[in-house]
Scaffold this motif. Structure first.
Motif, mmCIF file in Angstrom:
data_model
loop_
_atom_site.group_PDB
_atom_site.id
_atom_site.type_symbol
_atom_site.label_atom_id
_atom_site.label_comp_id
_atom_site.label_asym_id
_atom_site.label_seq_id
_atom_site.Cartn_x
_atom_site.Cartn_y
_atom_site.Cartn_z
ATOM 1 N N THR A 130 30.572 43.362 44.454
ATOM 2 C CA THR A 130 30.182 44.758 44.286
ATOM 3 C C THR A 130 31.245 45.462 43.452
ATOM 4 N N GLU A 131 30.893 46.629 42.919
ATOM 5 C CA GLU A 131 31.869 47.426 42.158
ATOM 6 C C GLU A 131 33.082 47.743 43.032
ATOM 7 N N SER A 132 32.828 48.050 44.292
ATOM 8 C CA SER A 132 33.914 48.376 45.220
ATOM 9 C C SER A 132 34.835 47.184 45.441
ATOM 10 N N GLN A 133 34.263 45.998 45.569
ATOM 11 C CA GLN A 133 35.083 44.791 45.746
ATOM 12 C C GLN A 133 35.929 44.530 44.497
ATOM 13 N N ILE A 134 35.329 44.720 43.335
ATOM 14 C CA ILE A 134 36.086 44.531 42.089
ATOM 15 C C ILE A 134 37.218 45.559 42.012
ATOM 16 N N ASP A 135 36.935 46.808 42.393
ATOM 17 C CA ASP A 135 37.968 47.849 42.388
ATOM 18 C C ASP A 135 39.147 47.443 43.272
ATOM 19 N N THR A 136 38.850 46.969 44.463
ATOM 20 C CA THR A 136 39.893 46.558 45.410
ATOM 21 C C THR A 136 40.713 45.412 44.847
ATOM 22 N N MET A 137 40.021 44.416 44.276
ATOM 23 C CA MET A 137 40.720 43.278 43.671
ATOM 24 C C MET A 137 41.586 43.746 42.501
ATOM 25 N N TRP A 138 41.059 44.680 41.709
ATOM 26 C CA TRP A 138 41.777 45.194 40.532
ATOM 27 C C TRP A 138 43.066 45.884 40.942
ATOM 28 N N GLU A 139 42.950 46.738 41.954
ATOM 29 C CA GLU A 139 44.142 47.473 42.430
ATOM 30 C C GLU A 139 45.201 46.522 42.953
ATOM 31 N N ALA A 140 44.785 45.473 43.666
ATOM 32 C CA ALA A 140 45.747 44.495 44.180
ATOM 33 C C ALA A 140 46.375 43.713 43.031
ATOM 34 N N ALA A 141 45.575 43.324 42.044
ATOM 35 C CA ALA A 141 46.093 42.550 40.919
ATOM 36 C C ALA A 141 47.056 43.369 40.069
ATOM 37 N N ALA A 142 46.846 44.669 40.027
ATOM 38 C CA ALA A 142 47.746 45.541 39.231
ATOM 39 C C ALA A 142 49.168 45.520 39.786
ATOM 40 N N LEU A 143 49.326 45.141 41.036
ATOM 41 C CA LEU A 143 50.659 45.081 41.655
ATOM 42 C C LEU A 143 51.343 43.738 41.452
ATOM 43 N N LEU A 176 37.335 57.153 38.532
ATOM 44 C CA LEU A 176 38.491 56.420 39.053
ATOM 45 C C LEU A 176 38.607 55.053 38.376
ATOM 46 N N ARG A 177 37.486 54.387 38.191
ATOM 47 C CA ARG A 177 37.492 53.084 37.523
ATOM 48 C C ARG A 177 38.011 53.211 36.094
ATOM 49 N N ALA A 178 37.537 54.234 35.393
ATOM 50 C CA ALA A 178 37.945 54.435 34.001
ATOM 51 C C ALA A 178 39.443 54.726 33.904
ATOM 52 N N ALA A 179 40.023 55.270 34.968
ATOM 53 C CA ALA A 179 41.448 55.609 34.960
ATOM 54 C C ALA A 179 42.339 54.448 35.414
ATOM 55 N N MET A 180 41.734 53.361 35.887
ATOM 56 C CA MET A 180 42.548 52.223 36.335
ATOM 57 C C MET A 180 43.294 51.617 35.160
ATOM 58 N N LEU A 181 44.525 51.221 35.428
ATOM 59 C CA LEU A 181 45.334 50.607 34.381
ATOM 60 C C LEU A 181 44.764 49.250 33.996
ATOM 61 N N PRO A 182 44.894 48.866 32.741
ATOM 62 C CA PRO A 182 44.428 47.534 32.346
ATOM 63 C C PRO A 182 45.306 46.464 32.999
ATOM 64 N N LEU A 183 44.744 45.276 33.146
ATOM 65 C CA LEU A 183 45.493 44.140 33.692
ATOM 66 C C LEU A 183 45.838 43.180 32.565
ATOM 67 N N LEU A 208 44.078 36.718 36.300
ATOM 68 C CA LEU A 208 43.864 35.363 36.829
ATOM 69 C C LEU A 208 44.453 35.204 38.230
ATOM 70 N N LEU A 209 45.641 35.750 38.452
ATOM 71 C CA LEU A 209 46.231 35.668 39.791
ATOM 72 C C LEU A 209 45.435 36.486 40.800
ATOM 73 N N GLY A 210 44.944 37.649 40.371
ATOM 74 C CA GLY A 210 44.118 38.474 41.248
ATOM 75 C C GLY A 210 42.825 37.776 41.625
ATOM 76 N N LEU A 211 42.193 37.141 40.661
ATOM 77 C CA LEU A 211 40.976 36.378 40.955
ATOM 78 C C LEU A 211 41.275 35.245 41.924
ATOM 79 N N LEU A 212 42.350 34.514 41.660
ATOM 80 C CA LEU A 212 42.726 33.396 42.513
ATOM 81 C C LEU A 212 43.018 33.857 43.941
ATOM 82 N N ASP A 213 43.698 35.012 44.072
ATOM 83 C CA ASP A 213 43.953 35.580 45.405
ATOM 84 C C ASP A 213 42.658 35.871 46.150
#
Length: 173
Positions: free
Chosen positions: A159-172, A90-97, A103-108
């Motif tokens: 954690t990897e899970s926390q990064i995944d969650t942040m990544w998915e939110a930042a992709a939006l 699933l991680r490998a299939a995530m779209l790049p940011l 930066l906005l995702g990290l800040l959020d």
């Protein structure tokens, strides 16, 4: 009801409408007229004709059947077995940011660019640190599985899970 095309016992396509094919049939005969002198004039030439028939490759199925279902041989259908993807897949299939999204995702999530740069500055090897600084400052997009994302995320205590969650939110964003 819907219609399924079945090949080798597996539903390959689904249609909500009946699927028809055409079959040649007797042609429509020409329409002619003959004048008083016996000359024949063709008013309408012979026209080849076809008729619509239900396509024999398609069968009627109930609404619970979908593409990929398998004929059980007893008039029923079974869903294919599906192995859920692993977290790594699933991680490998995530779209790049983009840099902006990252930066906005990290800040959020309460993480500043400076906090990331501070972690990069802690890399002991000069060459590895220089590569990380270039990657961080100059990449036009970031892949979720890139080593820099993984290592800095871990260094920030994520954690990897926390990064995944942040990544998915930042992709939006």
């Amino acid at each position: 009801m819907k219609y399924a095309k079945v090949e080798n016992g597996i539903v390959t396509m689904i249609s909500k409408m009946p699927v028809w094919s055409v079959e040649p049939t007797d042609a429509v005969p020409a329409v002619t007229t003959t004048n008083d002198e016996g000359q024949v004039t063709v008013l309408q030439p012979e026209v080849p004709a076809v008729i619509g028939i239900p396509d024999p490759d398609w069968i009627e199925v109930d609404d619970t059947v979908f593409a990929g279902f398998i004929d059980d041989g007893n008039g029923g259908w079974t869903a294919p077995s599906v192995t859920p993807p692993t977290a790594a897949e699933l991680r490998a299939a995530m779209l790049p940011l983009t840099r902006r999204q990252l930066l906005l995702g990290l800040l959020d999530s309460g993480i500043t660019s400076e906090a990331v740069e501070a972690q990069i500055a802690l890399i002991a090897d000069d060459t590895e640190r220089a590569v990380a600084e270039i990657e961080w400052a100059n990449a036009s997009e970031y892949a979720r599985t890139h080593a820099l994302i993984v290592s800095v995320g871990a260094a920030l205590g994520l954690t990897e899970s926390q990064i995944d969650t942040m990544w998915e939110a930042a992709a939006l964003l």
